[in-house]
Design an enzyme around this catalytic site. Structure first.
Site, PDB file in Angstrom:
ATOM      1  CG  HIS A   1      -5.708 113.464  28.048  1.00  0.00           C
ATOM      2  ND1 HIS A   1      -5.005 114.242  28.938  1.00  0.00           N
ATOM      3  CD2 HIS A   1      -6.159 112.400  28.760  1.00  0.00           C
ATOM      4  CE1 HIS A   1      -5.000 113.663  30.123  1.00  0.00           C
ATOM      5  NE2 HIS A   1      -5.702 112.542  30.046  1.00  0.00           N
TER       6      HIS A   1
ATOM      7  NE  ARG B   1     -13.820  90.603  -6.431  1.00  0.00           N
ATOM      8  CZ  ARG B   1     -13.027  90.049  -5.536  1.00  0.00           C
ATOM      9  NH1 ARG B   1     -13.542  89.377  -4.530  1.00  0.00           N
ATOM     10  NH2 ARG B   1     -11.726  90.157  -5.647  1.00  0.00           N
TER      11      ARG B   1
ATOM     12  CE  LYS C   1     -19.243  98.154   9.834  1.00  0.00           C
ATOM     13  NZ  LYS C   1     -18.112  97.350  10.130  1.00  0.00           N
TER      14      LYS C   1
ATOM     15  CD  GLU D   1     -17.221 100.373   7.124  1.00  0.00           C
ATOM     16  OE1 GLU D   1     -16.213 100.310   6.401  1.00  0.00           O
ATOM     17  OE2 GLU D   1     -17.535  99.456   7.891  1.00  0.00           O
TER      18      GLU D   1
ATOM     19  CB  CYS E   1     -12.034  94.657 -10.271  1.00  0.00           C
ATOM     20  SG  CYS E   1     -11.283  96.272 -10.402  1.00  0.00           S
TER      21      CYS E   1
ATOM     22  CE  LYS F   1     -17.660  91.693   2.849  1.00  0.00           C
ATOM     23  NZ  LYS F   1     -18.011  92.320   4.127  1.00  0.00           N
TER      24      LYS F   1
ATOM     25  CD1 TRP G   1     -13.699 100.267  -5.280  1.00  0.00           C
ATOM     26  CD2 TRP G   1     -11.488 100.077  -5.466  1.00  0.00           C
ATOM     27  NE1 TRP G   1     -13.126 100.970  -4.253  1.00  0.00           N
ATOM     28  CE2 TRP G   1     -11.774 100.875  -4.339  1.00  0.00           C
ATOM     29  CE3 TRP G   1     -10.153  99.838  -5.790  1.00  0.00           C
ATOM     30  CZ2 TRP G   1     -10.774 101.416  -3.544  1.00  0.00           C
ATOM     31  CZ3 TRP G   1      -9.162 100.371  -4.984  1.00  0.00           C
ATOM     32  CH2 TRP G   1      -9.488 101.152  -3.874  1.00  0.00           C
TER      33      TRP G   1
ATOM     34  CD  GLU H   1     -16.643  97.036  13.398  1.00  0.00           C
ATOM     35  OE1 GLU H   1     -15.484  97.419  13.164  1.00  0.00           O
ATOM     36  OE2 GLU H   1     -17.403  96.607  12.517  1.00  0.00           O
TER      37      GLU H   1
ATOM     38  CG  ASN I   1      -9.442  91.764  -8.924  1.00  0.00           C
ATOM     39  OD1 ASN I   1      -9.218  92.878  -8.459  1.00  0.00           O
ATOM     40  ND2 ASN I   1      -9.676  90.700  -8.172  1.00  0.00           N
ATOM     41  N   GLY I   2      -6.686  93.572  -9.988  1.00  0.00           N
ATOM     42  CA  GLY I   2      -5.354  93.610  -9.375  1.00  0.00           C
ATOM     43  C   GLY I   2      -4.611  94.853  -9.833  1.00  0.00           C
TER      44      GLY I   2
HETATM   45  C1  G6P Z   1     -12.329  96.382   3.717  1.00  0.00           C
HETATM   46  C2  G6P Z   1     -13.768  96.085   4.050  1.00  0.00           C
HETATM   47  C3  G6P Z   1     -13.933  95.932   5.558  1.00  0.00           C
HETATM   48  C4  G6P Z   1     -12.969  94.890   6.095  1.00  0.00           C
HETATM   49  C5  G6P Z   1     -11.527  95.177   5.675  1.00  0.00           C
HETATM   50  C6  G6P Z   1     -10.605  94.021   5.999  1.00  0.00           C
HETATM   51  O1  G6P Z   1     -11.979  97.634   4.213  1.00  0.00           O
HETATM   52  O2  G6P Z   1     -14.604  97.132   3.582  1.00  0.00           O
HETATM   53  O3  G6P Z   1     -15.255  95.564   5.861  1.00  0.00           O
HETATM   54  O4  G6P Z   1     -13.049  94.859   7.485  1.00  0.00           O
HETATM   55  O5  G6P Z   1     -11.465  95.376   4.264  1.00  0.00           O
HETATM   56  O6  G6P Z   1     -10.991  92.922   5.238  1.00  0.00           O
HETATM   57  P1  G6P Z   1     -10.673  91.427   5.600  1.00  0.00           P
HETATM   58  O7  G6P Z   1     -11.310  90.633   4.480  1.00  0.00           O
HETATM   59  O8  G6P Z   1      -9.187  91.290   5.598  1.00  0.00           O
HETATM   60  O9  G6P Z   1     -11.269  91.130   6.911  1.00  0.00           O
END
Ligand code: G6P
Length: 608
Positions: free
Chosen positions: A504, A27, A485, A488, A2, A603, A74, A481, A100-101
């Site tokens: 396996h 956010r 990507k 997501e 949020c 994020k 969010w 990774e 937020n929280g």
């Molecule tokens: C969320 C974001 C990712 C990020 C992860 C960890 O899932 O969408 O992009 O890698 O959080 O975030 P941080 O700020 O701890 O790297």
């Protein structure tokens, strides 16, 4: 998650709030709202969906007033409906708050307040806080917020306005970020710096347990006991341009292309005139670094993948065992961590709840904890013993790109520093690895300059339902990774596996409809990777290989080749990750996805 914004000053608040929310939409973006003190009334507008919906509503029916609060949500408690959208009001309708929280004891408080006659209209934990403040209000909003926050368990960043105090904002935080942009005759409270940058570069960082009293002319900060404390003020060096798209279609694409700069900035000043690797942030002597018996890396998401790369580098160069844990596992699993363990918490935002909990857990066990983060003043910087900054600039796209490669760059320097202190590499080896590391930004620049074919490749896979990513050694975290990507942002299922493990299980998934992405860069397992490619091809798979320029043979094994320049195996993660970021980006765009704000993601994950 949020985003929250609050404004008090001479201007119309609504415009400032909507501008700030636009920069905080990363956010959370399932609903949004504003509340403005408007000529003795609390004007409230809330809409489900993207911020655009709220903007359209306000455009049709302007909200007049010079103090107010805004929120982009969010959802945690209750579906994204208009009733659950923030701001929330008390029974009187004279108080409005954004939050937020997560308030962990909200159910208990809700029961108590409902029994006392409060009419609670939404399913949110936030509305309960509005009623709690109302119950404790005796004409002094600051005192009421202070008393209310003392009763809250969990995490919060809160901003409140009240009709009795038309130009006053009261803000409080615990475990959720909150800053105050200090303007000239106006002040702006926000979850993150981009929301205030259009108006000011002077920013006060609110710390846990503090309450800020904000009027157009003045900001005072109080600690939990109510005593006034000096706010921590910093001047932001990057500008709004850096937080905006700068001509790119999306933040994600811009951030992918910013990687050479982010890498250069992160690597800047890391070698002294004596040729030695510098990492003074560690504040540890060679002897202390040599005494480390084990390294533990904790992180989430993309940062976790950077941790997996770091494990390979630290073990190879510094010959010290490294464990890598996702933070949510580490914090609950009784890890073997003691004063001889160096814990590295990787978090680009510096606000990820599980990683912060991991930091606390490790420190309680006596370990020395260093954070690798991109955000100055973020919470992890206060919780860790030391901070290694990546200098990637603000990352707005939800899917991490430039912060990932910058993390690997910073961690590569850490690995070299450890190797130097422990004398596990000769000085000449350190010097030559550093010299090559310093060229990685140029390598990435070359990849980006020659990436036109990736979109054409992406076009052939837009209909895929599932995909497999394979690699060996350094190729494993790169494959992980790449798969993250793709899944997501495009919503195509993507699974990553060490190529040798494919027989396996995952090989059972292979059909012509399941593209297989293989990291097949030059290295000591290259031949093995090629064998794995043959195996999937024999079962009808279409292969996209990430390979090294000059490897003509690979053309006969793969439908598509994404090329990168030759680099040594240890330093191949950053270059190999870049084409996979672009592959995911183009596939997602061709599928019509919003790459900057993928569904259900946020994020910074500031709740557990
Ligand atoms: C969320 C974001 C990712 C990020 C992860 C960890 O899932 O969408 O992009 O890698 O959080 O975030 P941080 O700020 O701890 O790297």
């Amino acid at each position: 998650m949020c985003g929250i914004v609050g404004y008090t000053g001479p201007r119309q608040a609504c415009g400032v709030l909507l501008g700030g929310l636009t920069r905080l939409e990363y956010r959370g973006y399932d609903s949004a709202g504003v509340a403005v003190v408007s000529d003795g009334e609390m004007a409230l507008v809330r809409r489900v969906g993207k911020l655009e919906n709220l903007k359209a509503a306000v455009a049709g029916d302007p909200v007049v007033g010079t103090a107010g609060i805004g929120h982009t949500r969010w959802a945690t408690h209750g579906a994204p409906t208009e009733d659950n959208a923030h701001p929330h009001r008390d029974c009187s309708g004279r108080l409005a708050i954004v939050h937020n929280g997560i308030i962990e004891n909200f159910a208990e408080l809700r029961t108590e307040l409902a029994a006392a006659g409060h009419a609670i209209r939404s399913e949110t934990d936030t509305e309960v806080v509005a009623h709690l403040i109302e119950a404790l209000y005796e004409g002094d909003l600051v005192a009421a917020v202070q008393k209310a926050t003392a009763r809250l368990h969990g995490s919060y960043a809160i901003a409140a306005v009240h009709l009795d105090h038309p130009d006053l904002l009261v803000a409080a935080r615990k475990d959720s970020p909150l800053i105050i942009g200090l303007g000239d005759g106006e002040n702006i409270v926000a979850s993150d710096i981009p929301a205030v940058l259009e108006h000011t570069r002077r920013v006060a960082v609110l710390h846990d347990g503090q309450v800020a009293v904000v009027t157009p002319e003045r900001v005072t900060v109080h600690d939990a006991s109510g005593a006034e404390v000096e706010p921590e003020v910093m001047v932001v060096e990057w500008d709004l341009d850096a937080a905006e798209k700068g001509g790119y279609e999306d933040f994600m694409l811009k951030e992918i292309f910013e990687q050479p700069k982010a890498l250069r900035e992160t690597l800047r000043g890391r070698v002294g005139e004596d040729g030695r690797i510098q990492m003074s942030e560690l504040q540890m002597s060679d002897e202390e670094l040599a005494a480390i018996e084990r390294v533990f890396i904790v992180a989430c998401g993309t940062s976790y993948h950077a941790g997996l790369v770091a494990k390979l580098l630290i073990e190879q160069w510094a010959r010290v065992p490294v464990e890598v844990d996702v933070s949510s596992e580490f914090r609950y699993r009784d890890p073997i961590v003691d004063r001889n363990t160096l814990v590295v918490a990787i978090t680009q935002s510096g606000e990820t709840a599980d990683t912060l909990a991991g930091v606390r857990e490790a420190r309680e066990r006596g370990a020395r904890v260093f954070a690798v983060t991109n955000v100055v003043g973020s919470r992890v910087t206060r919780e860790a013993d030391g901070v290694i900054y990546t200098h990637a600039g603000p990352e707005i796209g939800v899917a991490a790109t430039k912060t990932f490669t910058a993390q690997i760059a910073a961690l590569s320097v850490l690995a070299l520093r450890l190797a130097q202190a422990r004398a596990t590499l000769e000085p000449e080896q350190v010097a030559s690895l550093w010299a090559e590391l310093a060229t990685v930004p140029d390598v990435v620049e070359a990849i980006l300059a020659d990436a036109q074919d990736i979109e054409a490749c992406a076009r052939e896979y837009t209909q895929a339902v599932s995909s497999l990513f394979l690699g060996r050694g350094m190729g494993v975290p790169v494959a992980m990774e790449g798969a993250l990507k793709l899944k997501e942002i495009s919503y195509i299922h993507a699974e990553a596996y060490p190529a040798g493990e494919m027989k396996h299980g995952p090989i059972a998934l292979i059909t012509p409809d399941v593209p297989v992405v293989v990291v097949a860069t030059q290295g000591h397992t290259y031949e093995k990777v090629v064998s794995n490619i043959q195996e999937v091809r024999a079962r009808g798979a279409r292969v996209i290989a990430v390979a090294t320029y000059g490897d003509e043979a690979i053309r006969s094994y793969a439908e598509h080749v994404l090329w990168i320049p030759q680099v040594s195996e240890a330093l191949s993660a950053i270059p190999a990750a870049v084409p996979l970021q672009l592959l995911a980006y183009h596939i997602a765009k061709l599928r019509g996805c919003n790459v900057d704000q993928p569904r259900n993601l946020a994020k910074s994950v500031t709740v557990e």
